[in-house]
Design a protein around this motif. Structure first.
Motif, PDB file in Angstrom:
ATOM      1  N   MET A 125       0.834  -1.205   0.000  1.00  0.00           N
ATOM      2  CA  MET A 125       0.000   0.000   0.000  1.00  0.00           C
ATOM      3  C   MET A 125       0.870   1.256   0.000  1.00  0.00           C
ATOM      4  O   MET A 125       0.483   2.288   0.507  1.00  0.00           O
ATOM      5  N   ALA A 126       2.052   1.111  -0.565  1.00  0.00           N
ATOM      6  CA  ALA A 126       2.987   2.229  -0.537  1.00  0.00           C
ATOM      7  C   ALA A 126       2.810   3.096  -1.781  1.00  0.00           C
ATOM      8  O   ALA A 126       3.698   3.225  -2.602  1.00  0.00           O
ATOM      9  N   ALA A 175     -17.968  -7.282   0.447  1.00  0.00           N
ATOM     10  CA  ALA A 175     -17.276  -7.865  -0.699  1.00  0.00           C
ATOM     11  C   ALA A 175     -16.558  -6.788  -1.503  1.00  0.00           C
ATOM     12  O   ALA A 175     -15.420  -6.973  -1.943  1.00  0.00           O
ATOM     13  N   GLU A 176     -17.214  -5.638  -1.670  1.00  0.00           N
ATOM     14  CA  GLU A 176     -16.585  -4.596  -2.484  1.00  0.00           C
ATOM     15  C   GLU A 176     -15.399  -3.961  -1.779  1.00  0.00           C
ATOM     16  O   GLU A 176     -14.425  -3.585  -2.433  1.00  0.00           O
ATOM     17  N   VAL A 177     -15.482  -3.843  -0.460  1.00  0.00           N
ATOM     18  CA  VAL A 177     -14.345  -3.266   0.265  1.00  0.00           C
ATOM     19  C   VAL A 177     -13.146  -4.203   0.187  1.00  0.00           C
ATOM     20  O   VAL A 177     -12.011  -3.769  -0.001  1.00  0.00           O
ATOM     21  N   LYS A 178     -13.400  -5.509   0.291  1.00  0.00           N
ATOM     22  CA  LYS A 178     -12.297  -6.474   0.188  1.00  0.00           C
ATOM     23  C   LYS A 178     -11.645  -6.388  -1.191  1.00  0.00           C
ATOM     24  O   LYS A 178     -10.424  -6.402  -1.325  1.00  0.00           O
ATOM     25  N   ARG A 179     -12.487  -6.334  -2.201  1.00  0.00           N
ATOM     26  CA  ARG A 179     -11.949  -6.264  -3.562  1.00  0.00           C
ATOM     27  C   ARG A 179     -11.169  -4.957  -3.761  1.00  0.00           C
ATOM     28  O   ARG A 179     -10.091  -4.946  -4.367  1.00  0.00           O
ATOM     29  N   LEU A 180     -11.699  -3.882  -3.220  1.00  0.00           N
ATOM     30  CA  LEU A 180     -11.025  -2.592  -3.360  1.00  0.00           C
ATOM     31  C   LEU A 180      -9.652  -2.652  -2.702  1.00  0.00           C
ATOM     32  O   LEU A 180      -8.665  -2.165  -3.234  1.00  0.00           O
ATOM     33  N   ARG A 181      -9.615  -3.297  -1.530  1.00  0.00           N
ATOM     34  CA  ARG A 181      -8.345  -3.392  -0.834  1.00  0.00           C
ATOM     35  C   ARG A 181      -7.331  -4.194  -1.662  1.00  0.00           C
ATOM     36  O   ARG A 181      -6.163  -3.835  -1.764  1.00  0.00           O
ATOM     37  N   LEU A 182      -7.823  -5.277  -2.285  1.00  0.00           N
ATOM     38  CA  LEU A 182      -6.931  -6.072  -3.137  1.00  0.00           C
ATOM     39  C   LEU A 182      -6.378  -5.208  -4.264  1.00  0.00           C
ATOM     40  O   LEU A 182      -5.180  -5.232  -4.560  1.00  0.00           O
ATOM     41  N   ASP A 183      -7.253  -4.428  -4.888  1.00  0.00           N
ATOM     42  CA  ASP A 183      -6.818  -3.585  -5.996  1.00  0.00           C
ATOM     43  C   ASP A 183      -5.836  -2.522  -5.527  1.00  0.00           C
ATOM     44  O   ASP A 183      -4.893  -2.193  -6.246  1.00  0.00           O
ATOM     45  N   VAL A 184      -6.077  -1.988  -4.351  1.00  0.00           N
ATOM     46  CA  VAL A 184      -5.159  -0.977  -3.826  1.00  0.00           C
ATOM     47  C   VAL A 184      -3.794  -1.608  -3.580  1.00  0.00           C
ATOM     48  O   VAL A 184      -2.765  -1.055  -3.936  1.00  0.00           O
ATOM     49  N   ARG A 193      -2.554  -4.100  -5.089  1.00  0.00           N
ATOM     50  CA  ARG A 193      -1.916  -4.393  -6.369  1.00  0.00           C
ATOM     51  C   ARG A 193      -1.590  -3.118  -7.146  1.00  0.00           C
ATOM     52  O   ARG A 193      -1.039  -3.176  -8.232  1.00  0.00           O
ATOM     53  N   GLY A 194      -2.024  -1.976  -6.587  1.00  0.00           N
ATOM     54  CA  GLY A 194      -1.677  -0.712  -7.232  1.00  0.00           C
ATOM     55  C   GLY A 194      -2.511  -0.387  -8.449  1.00  0.00           C
ATOM     56  O   GLY A 194      -2.179   0.500  -9.220  1.00  0.00           O
ATOM     57  N   VAL A 195      -3.654  -1.104  -8.635  1.00  0.00           N
ATOM     58  CA  VAL A 195      -4.472  -0.792  -9.815  1.00  0.00           C
ATOM     59  C   VAL A 195      -5.623   0.148  -9.477  1.00  0.00           C
ATOM     60  O   VAL A 195      -6.215   0.734 -10.368  1.00  0.00           O
ATOM     61  N   ALA A 196      -5.921   0.292  -8.179  1.00  0.00           N
ATOM     62  CA  ALA A 196      -7.102   1.100  -7.855  1.00  0.00           C
ATOM     63  C   ALA A 196      -6.769   2.578  -7.777  1.00  0.00           C
ATOM     64  O   ALA A 196      -7.576   3.413  -8.141  1.00  0.00           O
TER      65      ALA A 196
END
Lengths: 179, 459
Positions: B1-2, B440-449, B451-454
């Motif tokens: 998350m850097a 579910a959406e917060v979990k997915r958002l966290r994954l994207d963050v 991975r640096g795609v969000a």
């Protein structure tokens, strides 16, 4: 489209998304139809499983079209034929005025079709499935990622799949369903 | 998350969240047991909801003569409340649909709250026109059905448009909300303590198991709903505004009404959203889920809508002046600012035009007290706007001899206050039993963050 689990299945539980995706890659396409169970919409799963794009858009389009024709048809029938009302000499068939309700009808038709179409495509409501009997499977909706492959009759193949899954980082594997 | 620090976007879209399991427990925890403040609030709001029911019953039994309405002010609190509530609903759809289409990922943690606000606001909104019918038990006359009388609705009138718009809007909002809830209901089914809860959530989850094939159809269906709801929400308040603008009445007869009403609707709804999100965030300690980014973004949207609304106010007045029509000029330039309801006009102008300009300051945009107070001011200001337009314009029309003021009765007040009570009552029930943040959406958002795609698309 919809996949019912008939035969026995081999389930593998993973702790992270990446481990699960890695395992799908490791299995390749020699193990039949792979299914995943994830707590949220994981990107890149569709492509790996080779799923065809959803056709629900066509259902929505059809529903919208039905709604549109119905809404315009009712207004036209009611105000031009069944109960013509002369309001200050304005035309009975007043298309601009009818378009508002027609638009709402289109949206309503499309929305209902999308919702009902989704339920039908997914076979919902389906309150029980064999996987539910697996101890700890409920974490599939919370924080665990599962892969299901049709369990193979050949014992060697089955053991190889099992080994592959463990190697890819599966926390455990379970055979479920079937006789 | 850097993620690299961004001068324009100093706040993260998700804070420091625990792992998925604890996150699920934290977000669903409030559904298993009531917090200490819940029961007293629930009972008090329930009492106001009872007041609402009493006022409705009184209106139905005695007739709408118990309201302050008269001729010429045939539309007053009832229609004001209707337009106000339906407008509030629009911000929920704005957040869930517009922002989804525009790939604004930050919506993930507040969309459920906003959608619930839409549903409950619509419950209130749809009651007022029904009561205003005078004989609400004949409401089905508005619907085209093959009656033995052979009489059909006149679709060149704006009232059947309203019926179609509200019915569609309510249905679509409810389905959209439920669709979004399904994965979280499944999580609730699997995380709930006790068999009874698991059964109830399980039935509502319809058998969702998160299969890849489920997500695939679901994703498209959800996006389709967003695509349908976006033009729908614009059409609904446009149609509501047509109730006014297709008449000849100065103060109503204005071509700017549809966009003006849509902007005002979203504006009032965002204000109410602040009034709901801020306490929820505080009480349930959701600072890491609903971050300062969300507050900052809502405040910016309020600033934008406030500027557009101010522009509409000016246009409305300019149009009246430029028309050269004496009645238009009188209604907009004399009666509205300096007539009997002039004080309300100036309060409304101060509330709606000046308040949002606080949010040019970055510090104000994340100050929860300022945000909450601004939300309340705009929320009230938008009610006043509708009152000034509706009752104000009607009270002084073409012929001075027929001028008459509107004075609200206790029934008018009870309906207004009671509808707020019913809203709060329903909202508290929602907080108590429904997953109010999209897990579910917060979990997915966290994954994207992670991975640096969000970050790129999450502004």
């Amino acid at each position: 489209m919809r996949r019912e689990s008939h035969g026995p299945e081999l389930l593998a539980e993973f702790g992270t998304v990446d481990a699960m995706l890695h395992a799908i890659d490791a299995l390749g396409d020699s193990y039949g139809e792979i299914e995943t169970y994830t707590p949220y919409d994981v990107p890149d799963v569709d492509g790996r499983l080779g799923l065809r794009p959803s056709r629900i858009g066509w259902i929505a389009a059809f529903g919208g079209l039905c709604g549109m024709v119905t809404a315009y048809g009712i207004q036209w029938w009611a105000d031009v034929h069944a109960y013509p009302l002369n309001v200050g000499g304005r035309p009975l068939h007043a298309a601009p005025a009818f378009l508002l309700v027609t638009f709402e009808g289109t949206v309503l038709g499309a929305a209902l079709a999308t919702f009902i179409g989704l339920l039908l495509l997914l076979g919902f409501p389906k309150l029980w499935a064999p996987v539910d009997e697996v101890e700890g499977f409920d974490r599939a909706a919370i924080d665990r990622f599962w892969i299901a492959i049709p369990a193979l009759a050949n014992e060697n193949d089955r053991e190889r799949a099992d080994a592959l899954l463990h190697e890819a980082g599966a926390l455990r594997t379970v055979v479920v369903g079937g006789a | 998350m850097a993620a690299p620090p961004d001068a324009l976007q100093p706040y993260p879209v998700v804070g420091a969240l625990p792992d998925d399991g604890s996150l699920t427990r934290d977000l669903l925890g409030p559904n298993w047991s009531a917090s200490r403040a819940w029961w007293p609030l629930f009972i008090v709001s329930g009492a106001f909801a009872v007041l609402f029911i009493v006022a409705i019953a009184f209106t139905v039994v005695k007739g709408i003569g118990v309201w302050g309405n008269n001729i010429p002010v045939a539309w007053a609190y009832g229609i004001t409340d209707f337009v106000w509530w339906i407008g509030i609903g629009h911000a929920g759809t704005f957040i869930s649909a517009f922002l989804l289409l525009l790939n604004q990922r930050w919506r993930a943690s507040i969309n459920r709250l906003a959608e619930a606000m839409t549903i409950f606001a619509l419950v209130n909104a749809s009651l007022f026109p029904l009561l205003h019918l005078g004989r609400p038990w004949f409401f089905y006359w508005l619907v085209p059905y093959p009656a033995t009388t052979g009489v059909w609705p006149n679709f060149k009138s704006s009232l059947p448009w309203d019926v179609a718009a509200i019915a569609t809007y309510f249905t679509v909002s409810l389905l959209f909300w439920y669709l979004g809830l399904i994965p979280d209901l499944a999580a609730a089914r699997d995380a709930a303590p006790g068999l009874r809860r698991r059964r109830v959530y399980g039935v509502f989850a319809l058998g969702w198991r998160g299969r890849a094939r489920e997500w695939q159809h679901y994703r498209v269906a959800y996006m389709l709903f967003a695509g349908l709801a976006t033009p729908l929400v614009i059409s609904v308040h446009s149609i509501v505004s047509l109730d006014f603008s297709i008449t000849q009445l100065p103060g109503w007869h204005s071509t700017i009404f549809p966009p003006y009403f849509v902007v005002g609707a979203i504006y009032s709804g965002l204000a109410m959203l602040l009034m709901l999100v801020l306490p929820v965030r505080r009480i349930f300690h959701l600072e890491e889920v609903i971050t300062r980014r969300h507050l900052d973004n809502i405040a910016k949207l309020i600033l934008l809508c406030g500027c557009l609304l101010a522009y509409s106010y000016v246009c409305e007045m300019f149009g009246a002046w430029y028309s050269g029509n004496v009645y238009e000029r009188f209604a907009m330039l004399i009666s509205r600012p300096f007539g009997p309801y002039g004080v309300l006009f100036w309060i409304m102008t101060a509330a709606n035009v000046l308040t949002p300009h606080l949010f040019w300051s970055a510090r104000m945009r994340t100050n929860t007290i300022v945000l909450f107070v601004a939300g309340v001011i705009i929320w009230v200001g938008m009610w006043l706007e509708r009152f000034v337009i509706i009752a104000g314009s009607l009270s002084q029309t073409f012929l001075p001899s027929s001028w008459h003021l509107f004075i609200p009765t206790w029934v008018d007040w009870s309906l207004l206050v009671g509808s707020v009570g019913l809203f709060v009552f329903l909202f508290l029930a929602f907080l108590r039993w429904v997953p109010f943040v999209s897990v579910a959406e917060v979990k997915r958002l966290r994954l994207d963050v992670q991975r640096g795609v969000a970050e790129r698309s999450a502004t």
